[in-house]
Design an enzyme around this catalytic site. Structure first.
Site, PDB file in Angstrom:
ATOM      1  N   HIS A  55       1.979   3.173  -4.653  1.00  0.00           N
ATOM      2  CA  HIS A  55       2.353   2.213  -3.552  1.00  0.00           C
ATOM      3  C   HIS A  55       1.098   2.060  -2.780  1.00  0.00           C
ATOM      4  O   HIS A  55       0.799   0.765  -2.515  1.00  0.00           O
ATOM      5  CB  HIS A  55       3.603   2.612  -2.694  1.00  0.00           C
ATOM      6  CG  HIS A  55       3.701   1.825  -1.700  1.00  0.00           C
ATOM      7  ND1 HIS A  55       5.048   2.004  -0.933  1.00  0.00           N
ATOM      8  CD2 HIS A  55       3.506   0.636  -1.286  1.00  0.00           C
ATOM      9  CE1 HIS A  55       5.005   0.967  -0.010  1.00  0.00           C
ATOM     10  NE2 HIS A  55       4.079   0.173  -0.194  1.00  0.00           N
ATOM     11  N   GLU A  74      -2.116  -4.255   0.487  1.00  0.00           N
ATOM     12  CA  GLU A  74      -2.440  -2.790   0.800  1.00  0.00           C
ATOM     13  C   GLU A  74      -3.964  -2.893   1.244  1.00  0.00           C
ATOM     14  O   GLU A  74      -4.293  -2.171   2.197  1.00  0.00           O
ATOM     15  CB  GLU A  74      -2.386  -1.825  -0.428  1.00  0.00           C
ATOM     16  CG  GLU A  74      -0.987  -1.501  -0.672  1.00  0.00           C
ATOM     17  CD  GLU A  74      -0.434  -0.745   0.392  1.00  0.00           C
ATOM     18  OE1 GLU A  74      -0.759   0.307   0.634  1.00  0.00           O
ATOM     19  OE2 GLU A  74       0.603  -1.126   0.888  1.00  0.00           O
ATOM     20  N   HIS A 129      -3.899  -1.438   4.894  1.00  0.00           N
ATOM     21  CA  HIS A 129      -4.562   0.205   4.969  1.00  0.00           C
ATOM     22  C   HIS A 129      -6.026   0.221   4.629  1.00  0.00           C
ATOM     23  O   HIS A 129      -6.710   1.017   5.095  1.00  0.00           O
ATOM     24  CB  HIS A 129      -3.529   0.889   3.908  1.00  0.00           C
ATOM     25  CG  HIS A 129      -2.126   1.035   4.350  1.00  0.00           C
ATOM     26  ND1 HIS A 129      -1.741   1.620   5.470  1.00  0.00           N
ATOM     27  CD2 HIS A 129      -1.037   0.375   3.827  1.00  0.00           C
ATOM     28  CE1 HIS A 129      -0.348   1.420   5.435  1.00  0.00           C
ATOM     29  NE2 HIS A 129       0.026   0.757   4.435  1.00  0.00           N
TER      30      HIS A 129
END
Length: 225
Positions: A75, A117, A121
């Site tokens: 993930h 992502e 992040h």
């Protein structure tokens, strides 16, 4: 005079409210300034089953839920503070090269997920896009998936603690305080593993506190199972 008193009282209440708010990390959203990573491994059959129930079977799900029987997929690899976490550390995020995205589809079989992502992040890692996704690959290769979960052919009802124990047994150096099982109402959703910046297993109390509290969860089987 009464109006002036009311103003003073209002200001006092505002100051009290501000003082009781949780303090953000002083490094909030500074790229590269964080304490550790969380490697989040999603149980793909649960994701696909939930997507099907929602009637969400569009192109974004086809790669992951269409043909290949995925088990645990990545993930994300998330920079964390000891309390809280940074996100979206550069706005707009540096553009992610499409070639980097396609190189990650074996671990993260959803293009939209990979782009998201990076934006949310990856920009907080302080790394270039290429190095960030190389780091994801290294983190994933440092974790061995328990053999029982690699070819699950029938639904499995299991206690979250059993999932943790299986990962701990398969990965020397991993402890209960470094792994957390996440669930929805009935299914296992993710296994989250805390790692230092040099990708060694490490404890993480805040992540551990968010673990699934159910006695049992279901692991749907791999597609074709």
């Amino acid at each position: 005079m009464r109006c002036f008193s009311r103003v003073l009282i209002s200001l006092g209440l505002l100051a009290l409210a501000a003082g009781s708010a949780p303090a953000q990390d002083r490094r909030q959203n500074a790229p590269g300034e964080f304490d550790f990573y969380v490697l989040s491994l999603s149980w793909s059959p649960s994701f696909c089953e939930a997507a099907s129930e929602r009637g969400n079977s569009g192109r974004s799900q086809q790669a992951q839920c269409g043909g290949r029987p995925f088990s645990f997929v990545v993930h994300g690899l998330w920079p964390q503070y000891e309390r809280g976490f940074p996100d979206y550390c550069q706005r707009p995020a540096p553009r992610l090269d499409r070639n980097i995205m396609t190189s990650m589809l074996d671990l993260m079989p959803a293009p939209g997920l990979i782009f998201n992502e990076w934006d949310k992040h990856g920009t907080c890692s302080g790394l270039s896009p290429r190095v960030y996704f190389e780091t994801i690959r290294k983190a994933r290769s440092a974790v061995k998936i328990p053999a029982d979960f690699l070819e699950l052919s029938a639904p499995k009802t299991i206690a979250p603690a059993e999932v943790e124990d299986a990962f701990i047994k398969a990965n020397p150096g991993l402890s209960n305080s470094a792994v957390s099982v996440i669930c929805d109402k009935t299914r296992l959703s993710e296994v989250r593993i805390c790692m230092s910046k040099d990708l060694q297993f490490r404890s993480c109390e805040e992540i551990d506190r968010r673990a699934c509290r159910r006695d049992e969860v279901v692991m749907p089987p791999l597609r074709g199972g």
